[in-house]
Motif scaffolding. Structure first.
Motif, PDB file in Angstrom:
ATOM      1  N   ASP A  95     -20.349   4.793  -0.084  1.00 51.13           N
ATOM      2  CA  ASP A  95     -19.036   4.660  -0.735  1.00 51.13           C
ATOM      3  C   ASP A  95     -18.356   3.361  -0.329  1.00 51.13           C
ATOM      4  O   ASP A  95     -17.727   2.694  -1.154  1.00 51.13           O
ATOM      5  N   GLU A  96     -18.489   3.001   0.946  1.00 55.30           N
ATOM      6  CA  GLU A  96     -17.843   1.774   1.400  1.00 55.30           C
ATOM      7  C   GLU A  96     -18.552   0.542   0.827  1.00 55.30           C
ATOM      8  O   GLU A  96     -17.906  -0.448   0.475  1.00 55.30           O
ATOM      9  N   LEU A  97     -19.867   0.617   0.724  1.00 50.33           N
ATOM     10  CA  LEU A  97     -20.614  -0.480   0.091  1.00 50.33           C
ATOM     11  C   LEU A  97     -20.118  -0.725  -1.332  1.00 50.33           C
ATOM     12  O   LEU A  97     -19.921  -1.864  -1.750  1.00 50.33           O
ATOM     13  N   LEU A  98     -19.897   0.358  -2.052  1.00 48.11           N
ATOM     14  CA  LEU A  98     -19.435   0.255  -3.443  1.00 48.11           C
ATOM     15  C   LEU A  98     -18.034  -0.344  -3.558  1.00 48.11           C
ATOM     16  O   LEU A  98     -17.691  -0.931  -4.581  1.00 48.11           O
ATOM     17  N   SER A  99     -17.244  -0.210  -2.491  1.00 41.43           N
ATOM     18  CA  SER A  99     -15.853  -0.662  -2.547  1.00 41.43           C
ATOM     19  C   SER A  99     -15.678  -2.141  -2.193  1.00 41.43           C
ATOM     20  O   SER A  99     -14.590  -2.688  -2.338  1.00 41.43           O
ATOM     21  N   SER A 141     -34.449   0.831   2.850  1.00 37.69           N
ATOM     22  CA  SER A 141     -34.278   0.839   1.395  1.00 37.69           C
ATOM     23  C   SER A 141     -33.463  -0.338   0.866  1.00 37.69           C
ATOM     24  O   SER A 141     -33.255  -0.470  -0.334  1.00 37.69           O
ATOM     25  N   GLU A 142     -33.019  -1.233   1.752  1.00 43.81           N
ATOM     26  CA  GLU A 142     -32.031  -2.249   1.374  1.00 43.81           C
ATOM     27  C   GLU A 142     -32.474  -3.170   0.237  1.00 43.81           C
ATOM     28  O   GLU A 142     -31.682  -3.513  -0.639  1.00 43.81           O
ATOM     29  N   ILE A 143     -33.721  -3.600   0.258  1.00 45.21           N
ATOM     30  CA  ILE A 143     -34.173  -4.600  -0.722  1.00 45.21           C
ATOM     31  C   ILE A 143     -34.096  -4.039  -2.150  1.00 45.21           C
ATOM     32  O   ILE A 143     -33.918  -4.784  -3.121  1.00 45.21           O
ATOM     33  N   ALA A 144     -34.176  -2.714  -2.269  1.00 43.51           N
ATOM     34  CA  ALA A 144     -34.123  -2.071  -3.590  1.00 43.51           C
ATOM     35  C   ALA A 144     -32.740  -2.173  -4.234  1.00 43.51           C
ATOM     36  O   ALA A 144     -32.617  -2.065  -5.449  1.00 43.51           O
ATOM     37  N   ILE A 145     -31.711  -2.374  -3.401  1.00 40.64           N
ATOM     38  CA  ILE A 145     -30.362  -2.515  -3.970  1.00 40.64           C
ATOM     39  C   ILE A 145     -29.878  -3.961  -3.901  1.00 40.64           C
ATOM     40  O   ILE A 145     -28.680  -4.235  -4.021  1.00 40.64           O
ATOM     41  N   SER A 157     -23.486  -9.638  -5.372  1.00 38.18           N
ATOM     42  CA  SER A 157     -24.293 -10.108  -6.500  1.00 38.18           C
ATOM     43  C   SER A 157     -24.296  -9.103  -7.645  1.00 38.18           C
ATOM     44  O   SER A 157     -24.087  -7.899  -7.443  1.00 38.18           O
ATOM     45  N   ASP A 158     -24.530  -9.580  -8.851  1.00 34.35           N
ATOM     46  CA  ASP A 158     -24.612  -8.705 -10.017  1.00 34.35           C
ATOM     47  C   ASP A 158     -25.738  -7.688  -9.848  1.00 34.35           C
ATOM     48  O   ASP A 158     -25.603  -6.523 -10.226  1.00 34.35           O
ATOM     49  N   PHE A 159     -26.846  -8.154  -9.280  1.00 34.66           N
ATOM     50  CA  PHE A 159     -27.999  -7.263  -9.065  1.00 34.66           C
ATOM     51  C   PHE A 159     -27.584  -6.065  -8.220  1.00 34.66           C
ATOM     52  O   PHE A 159     -27.860  -4.908  -8.574  1.00 34.66           O
ATOM     53  N   THR A 160     -26.915  -6.342  -7.094  1.00 36.86           N
ATOM     54  CA  THR A 160     -26.529  -5.268  -6.175  1.00 36.86           C
ATOM     55  C   THR A 160     -25.481  -4.355  -6.798  1.00 36.86           C
ATOM     56  O   THR A 160     -25.557  -3.129  -6.667  1.00 36.86           O
ATOM     57  N   SER A 161     -24.518  -4.940  -7.480  1.00 37.05           N
ATOM     58  CA  SER A 161     -23.482  -4.140  -8.132  1.00 37.05           C
ATOM     59  C   SER A 161     -24.092  -3.153  -9.125  1.00 37.05           C
ATOM     60  O   SER A 161     -23.758  -1.966  -9.138  1.00 37.05           O
ATOM     61  N   THR A 162     -25.024  -3.651  -9.935  1.00 41.84           N
ATOM     62  CA  THR A 162     -25.705  -2.800 -10.917  1.00 41.84           C
ATOM     63  C   THR A 162     -26.531  -1.725 -10.223  1.00 41.84           C
ATOM     64  O   THR A 162     -26.485  -0.544 -10.592  1.00 41.84           O
ATOM     65  N   GLU A 169     -26.088   2.361 -10.330  1.00 39.24           N
ATOM     66  CA  GLU A 169     -27.191   3.206 -10.813  1.00 39.24           C
ATOM     67  C   GLU A 169     -27.487   4.313  -9.808  1.00 39.24           C
ATOM     68  O   GLU A 169     -27.695   5.468 -10.189  1.00 39.24           O
ATOM     69  N   PHE A 170     -27.508   3.929  -8.517  1.00 41.02           N
ATOM     70  CA  PHE A 170     -27.742   4.918  -7.461  1.00 41.02           C
ATOM     71  C   PHE A 170     -26.658   5.971  -7.477  1.00 41.02           C
ATOM     72  O   PHE A 170     -26.920   7.157  -7.298  1.00 41.02           O
ATOM     73  N   LYS A 171     -25.415   5.549  -7.691  1.00 46.30           N
ATOM     74  CA  LYS A 171     -24.290   6.479  -7.660  1.00 46.30           C
ATOM     75  C   LYS A 171     -24.404   7.515  -8.783  1.00 46.30           C
ATOM     76  O   LYS A 171     -24.069   8.688  -8.610  1.00 46.30           O
ATOM     77  N   LYS A 172     -24.899   7.057  -9.944  1.00 44.57           N
ATOM     78  CA  LYS A 172     -25.059   7.985 -11.069  1.00 44.57           C
ATOM     79  C   LYS A 172     -26.097   9.058 -10.758  1.00 44.57           C
ATOM     80  O   LYS A 172     -26.016  10.175 -11.213  1.00 44.57           O
TER      81      LYS A 172
END
Length: 254
Positions: free
Chosen positions: A71-75, A136-140, A242-247, A251-254
Motif C-alpha cells: 500500500d505504501e509503495l502504491l502511494s 519479486s522486485e524485478i517483476a514490478i 516509472s510508468d512500468f512500475t506504476s502499471t 495490476e498486482f493490486k487488481k
C-alpha cells in the motif's frame, strides 16, 4: 514492551540476557515505514543495553516477512518520498550490521523481498522447512537494490542473480541452507522454537565482549554500507516512479 497499531506491531522481551524482537503486520508481515523506524530504534537501543547479550528476531503467523508495504509503495508519487521509504530498509540492515549483539533469525515462514534482506542481515538463522524465499522486485519494475549487499554477502552473487532474475520462482528452504542463508532447517515449528532458544542460551553464556568483537570481524568489509545502501535506496526511489512500475503495481493490486 510493545508498540502496536493498525500499521503492525513490534514487541521486545528480555529474559536471561536474551532479547526477543517479534514483529507482525496484517498484510503478511510486510513493513510500512513506521514499523521499519521502530525496528531500527529498538535495534539501536538493544545494541547499548548491557543486560542483553543475544538478540532473536522473529515474526508471528505463517509468513516471516513479505517485504515492503504494498500500500505504501502504491502511494509514492515523488522521488524524495520514494528514497525515504526504501531508506527504511537501509536503516534496519545497517542497524543489524552495526548492532553490538549477535542476531539470530528465526524464520518460521516464507520470506519475500525485504524479508529475505532481513534474514540475510541476521548473523545466524534457523528456519522452518517451509520457509522458502523469493525476490519479486524485478517483476514490478524495481529491483532488490537496498538488500542486495546483505543477500549477496550471505549467499554469493551467483545465487543472488538466480533469485533476482526469477522473480516468480520460490526457492526452497533446502536451497537456502545450501546457499548459506539458513544454518539449519527443522520439520516442525516446535523444534525450530526449541533449537533457536537453546542456541541463543548457549551463545548468551559466552563472553559478551568476545561475541561483540567477533561480530565486528564477521562484518568486515561492509563499512561502506553507510553510503552504499542509501545510494541504492535512491535508485529504487527513482524506479518506483516509472510508468512500468506504476502499471505493474496497479495490476498486482487488481
Amino acid at each position: 514492551m510493545s508498540a502496536e497499531n493498525s500499521n503492525g506491531f513490534l514487541e521486545i522481551q528480555i529474559e536471561n540476557n536474551i532479547a526477543t524482537i517479534t514483529f507482525g503486520h496484517p498484510a503478511s508481515n510486510s513493513f510500512p515505514s513506521e514499523l521499519l523506524q521502530k525496528l531500527t530504534a529498538e535495534l539501536n537501543a538493544l545494541s547499548s543495553n548491557s543486560t542483553v547479550n543475544i538478540i532473536i528476531l522473529q515474526s508471528e503467523g505463517k509468513t516471516f516477512c513479505a517485504g515492503a508495504s504494498f500500500d505504501e509503495l502504491l502511494s509514492i508519487t515523488d522521488f524524495e518520498t520514494g528514497k525515504k521509504f526504501f531508506s527504511g530498509f537501509a536503516d534496519v540492515i545497517n542497524a543489524m550490521r552495526t548492532c553490538s549483539k549477535l542476531i539470530i533469525g528465526k524464520i518460521q515462514g516464507k520470506a519475500v523481498g525485504g524479508g529475505v534482506g532481513l534474514a540475510s542481515a541476521c548473523d545466524f538463522a534457523f528456519a522452518y522447512t517451509e520457509a522458502s524465499i523469493k525476490l519479486s522486485e524485478i517483476a514490478i519494475g524495481i529491483g532488490p537494490f537496498v538488500i542486495e549487499p546483505a543477500v549477496s554477502r550471505k549467499i554469493g552473487k551467483t545465487a543472488m542473480t538466480q533469485l533476482t532474475l526469477q522473480p516468480n520462482t520460490w526457492q526452497s528452504a533446502d536451497w537456502a541452507v545450501e546457499k548459506g542463508l539458513y544454518a539449519d532447517i527443522f520439520d516442525s515449528l516446535a523444534d525450530l522454537n526449541e533449537e533457536t532458544l537453546t542456541f541463543a542460551k548457549k551463545l548468551a553464556a559466552y563472553n559478551p565482549e568476545a561475541l561483540t568483537e567477533m561480530k565486528k570481524v564477521f562484518w568486515e568489509g561492509t563499512e561502506n554500507w553507510d553510503e552504499l545502501l542509501y545510494e541504492r535506496a535512491a535508485i529504487s526511489g527513482k524506479l518506483v516512479l516509472s510508468d512500468f512500475t506504476s502499471t505493474a503495481l496497479n495490476e498486482f493490486k487488481k
